[in-house]
Design a protein around this motif. Structure first.
Motif, PDB file in Angstrom:
ATOM      1  N   CYS A 112       5.065   4.111   4.097  1.00 48.50           N
ATOM      2  CA  CYS A 112       5.182   2.893   3.290  1.00 48.50           C
ATOM      3  C   CYS A 112       6.565   2.825   2.660  1.00 48.50           C
ATOM      4  O   CYS A 112       7.311   3.802   2.629  1.00 48.50           O
ATOM      5  CB  CYS A 112       4.085   2.813   2.232  1.00 48.50           C
ATOM      6  SG  CYS A 112       4.290   3.942   0.832  1.00 48.50           S
ATOM      7  N   ARG A 155       0.065   3.230  -3.087  1.00 47.59           N
ATOM      8  CA  ARG A 155       0.168   4.251  -2.041  1.00 47.59           C
ATOM      9  C   ARG A 155       1.306   5.213  -2.366  1.00 47.59           C
ATOM     10  O   ARG A 155       2.311   4.825  -2.974  1.00 47.59           O
ATOM     11  CB  ARG A 155       0.421   3.609  -0.674  1.00 47.59           C
ATOM     12  CG  ARG A 155      -0.655   2.640  -0.226  1.00 47.59           C
ATOM     13  CD  ARG A 155      -0.320   2.080   1.149  1.00 47.59           C
ATOM     14  NE  ARG A 155      -1.317   1.137   1.613  1.00 47.59           N
ATOM     15  CZ  ARG A 155      -1.262  -0.177   1.403  1.00 47.59           C
ATOM     16  NH1 ARG A 155      -0.246  -0.688   0.723  1.00 47.59           N
ATOM     17  NH2 ARG A 155      -2.213  -0.983   1.852  1.00 47.59           N
ATOM     18  N   CYS A 199       4.279  -0.016  -0.516  1.00 50.89           N
ATOM     19  CA  CYS A 199       3.582   1.045  -1.261  1.00 50.89           C
ATOM     20  C   CYS A 199       2.706   0.474  -2.378  1.00 50.89           C
ATOM     21  O   CYS A 199       1.669   1.052  -2.701  1.00 50.89           O
ATOM     22  CB  CYS A 199       4.607   2.020  -1.846  1.00 50.89           C
ATOM     23  SG  CYS A 199       5.448   3.026  -0.593  1.00 50.89           S
ATOM     24  N   LYS A 203       6.985  -1.095   7.902  1.00 50.16           N
ATOM     25  CA  LYS A 203       6.196  -0.264   7.000  1.00 50.16           C
ATOM     26  C   LYS A 203       5.384  -1.140   6.054  1.00 50.16           C
ATOM     27  O   LYS A 203       5.793  -2.245   5.715  1.00 50.16           O
ATOM     28  CB  LYS A 203       7.107   0.650   6.177  1.00 50.16           C
ATOM     29  CG  LYS A 203       7.962   1.612   6.974  1.00 50.16           C
ATOM     30  CD  LYS A 203       8.817   2.465   6.048  1.00 50.16           C
ATOM     31  CE  LYS A 203       9.681   3.444   6.827  1.00 50.16           C
ATOM     32  NZ  LYS A 203      10.507   4.286   5.916  1.00 50.16           N
ATOM     33  N   GLU A 204       4.242  -0.608   5.653  1.00 52.59           N
ATOM     34  CA  GLU A 204       3.468  -1.284   4.625  1.00 52.59           C
ATOM     35  C   GLU A 204       4.147  -1.120   3.270  1.00 52.59           C
ATOM     36  O   GLU A 204       4.910  -0.184   3.041  1.00 52.59           O
ATOM     37  CB  GLU A 204       2.056  -0.710   4.557  1.00 52.59           C
ATOM     38  CG  GLU A 204       1.150  -1.161   5.673  1.00 52.59           C
ATOM     39  CD  GLU A 204      -0.298  -0.788   5.416  1.00 52.59           C
ATOM     40  OE1 GLU A 204      -1.106  -1.691   5.170  1.00 52.59           O
ATOM     41  OE2 GLU A 204      -0.594   0.412   5.449  1.00 52.59           O
TER      42      GLU A 204
END
Length: 527
Positions: free
Chosen positions: A364, A356, A451, A448-449
């Protein structure tokens, strides 16, 4: 001095202007520009001037509108996703295995004795709700301290105009003492529901956790009470109460290389007790797999010994397992799967890699350093994940709201786990926090996700193992190898065989890239 005079002269010149009016400058621009509209506005007759003025204004508006659309599209930070397929020698995933039961009943029986007695009494009372009175007081001689903290109650809806909420044992005694049947009929599962009463402030404020089945209510009540008891047991003792690696892992083979329980890293998981991770990559390089197929994967034979399961705590028998990246914490309750006893479970693995783009294209993080929530799972030296962040966030809210931490999550330094002795209201507080939409939204907004992420897609198949023709000699050999006895100490209800391998020797990469760049804002970038 000359420089000062020159600057003053320039300033006066700028203030005075070039000596032309704005009208003269506009006429000069229209007469010398390469665009057709402005030139014809000043050269044509009155009627054509009006026509050319309208056309020029229209097309100038379209140009500015197009520029606005392009700028707005660029500032929306949209991404496009490209898929690529690669072929190379791949790192074998980390494999975490756990027994479905976190503890051996023989090791925790003394801790759960009073709780088990209450559970048995409650079950017998529930059975009398439909079968009728048997004139027996099931609570006689029991320590009711645990029950009084968080009792189960009966919500009696037999009277449609007046619902009654009564303690389960009190309700059972009323049925037993009744000389005649209730005019509203039998208290069956449709008319009487079991719920858990959670109170705070010495019972002044209460809420009820409703269930559609008495089995669900009893299981959740037992889990909540056992959590309070086991949270007070030191970690070293809890580890001793679980299933050891040398008793659980009977055989191990990776490719053509033999392995054993020493090739696994032990961790204590709050939900599943002692878990063991193969190829975690903490202290050694990750193992590679050179070819697809079962012959080049991991083969395990495990014994779950479900005869020693905690009766009321674990209702599922099998092995809980999860495939994940090296140096990542296994959140088995979220993404783990079960393997049944008495079967050979084959798991074919496909690898997907996600890449990402970071800010401003997506929310992210690369390593979690820009996330505000302290990562409580950092004590395991594992990489960042959104699951770790969400649980750390919940534990932080739990400590702030309830003054204690939940048993299922790591504790910050200096804090204590919740229990009824030190924190009588913790169950009410925990229930309210768990049901809070605001709490969940707050944690989701802060976390956050990652990356970069690797996902393992699994194709699972099962078959009975061992077969009836071979089970006798297989069980004898495995029993002798582990326990050095010719007697059978292993049976079909406890044995699990696993095959984990790459299904195909390629991986897919989903990579994000900017859908709009500065080139599209230039004249050559507009199509």
């Amino acid at each position: 001095m000359n420089v000062k005079k020159y600057l003053v002269k320039c300033l006066h010149r700028l203030q005075k202007g070039p000596g032309y009016t704005y009208k003269e400058l506009l006429v000069w621009y229209c007469d010398n520009t390469n665009t057709h509209g402005p030139k014809r506005i000043i050269r044509e007759g009155p009627k054509k001037q009006v026509m050319w003025f309208i056309l020029t204004l229209l097309f100038a508006s379209l140009v500015f509108w197009q520029w606005g659309v392009l700028i707005q599209t660029y500032l929306s930070w949209e991404v496009s996703v490209t898929l690529s397929i690669g072929f190379k020698t791949m790192e074998f995933p980390a494999v975490t295995i756990c027994n479905a039961s976190p503890f051996r009943y023989s090791k925790v029986k003394h801790l759960l004795k009073e709780l088990d007695d209450l559970m048995e009494a409650a079950l017998k009372t529930i059975l009398t709700l439909e079968s009728g009175p048997d004139n027996v007081n099931y609570t006689e001689g029991l320590n009711m301290t645990i029950w009084n903290h968080t009792p189960l109650v009966v919500i009696d809806n037999r009277d449609p105009y007046h619902s009654a909420i009564v303690d389960l044992f009190t309700f059972g005694r009323n049925i037993s003492e009744a000389s005649s049947p209730s005019p509203q009929g039998t208290c069956n599962a449709q008319k009487c529901k079991i719920a858990m009463r959670l109170c705070s402030q010495n019972g002044k404020v209460c809420t009820y956790w409703n269930f559609t089945s008495a089995a669900q209510a009893m299981k959740e009540w037992y889990v909540l009470q056992s959590t309070s008891i086991l949270s007070q047991v030191p970690l070293e003792e809890r580890i001793q109460m679980g299933y050891s690696a040398n008793q659980m892992i009977l055989a191990c083979l990776f490719g053509a290389e033999p392995c054993n329980h020493r090739n696994f890293t032990a961790i204590f998981h709050p939900d599943y007790g002692n878990c063991y991770v193969f190829n975690w990559g903490m202290n050694e390089k990750a193992l590679l797999s050179s070819n697809p197929g079962t012959e080049f994967g991991l083969k395990l034979i495990l014994d779950i010994d479900q005869k020693d399961y905690v009766h009321y705590l674990t209702s599922t028998a099998g092995v809980r397992l999860m495939l994940h990246e090296q140096k990542s914490y296994p959140f088995l309750k979220d993404t783990g799967i079960y393997a049944m006893p008495g079967t050979e479970t084959s798991i074919g693995v496909l690898v997907d890699k996600l890449e990402r783009m970071g800010e401003p294209y997506s929310h992210c993080t690369i390593n979690g350093s820009d996330v505000q929530i302290p990562n409580l799972y950092s004590e395991f030296n594992t990489s960042y994940s959104i699951q770790a962040c969400l649980r750390s966030c919940f534990q932080e809210h739990m400590i702030q709201s309830c003054n204690c931490g939940h048993y299922l999550y790591p504790l910050p330094e200096g804090e204590k786990y919740c229990n009824y002795q030190d924190f009588p209201d913790w169950a009410y507080c925990y229930s309210a926090l768990r049901m809070s939409v605001l709490q969940r939204e707050n944690c989701i907004s802060l976390c956050k996700e990652s990356c970069n992420d690797t996902q393992y897609k699994m194709t699972i198949s099962m078959a009975d193992w061992p077969s009836e023709a071979s089970e006798d000699w297989i069980f004898h050999v495995l029993s002798y190898e582990r326990d050095k006895t010719t007697n059978l100490t292993i049976d079909r209800k406890g044995i699990v065989k696993l095959n984990i391998y790459f299904q195909e020797f390629n991986f897919r990469t989903f990579a994000e890239s900017a859908a709009n760049d500065m080139g599209k804002l230039s004249p050559g970038g507009v199509e």
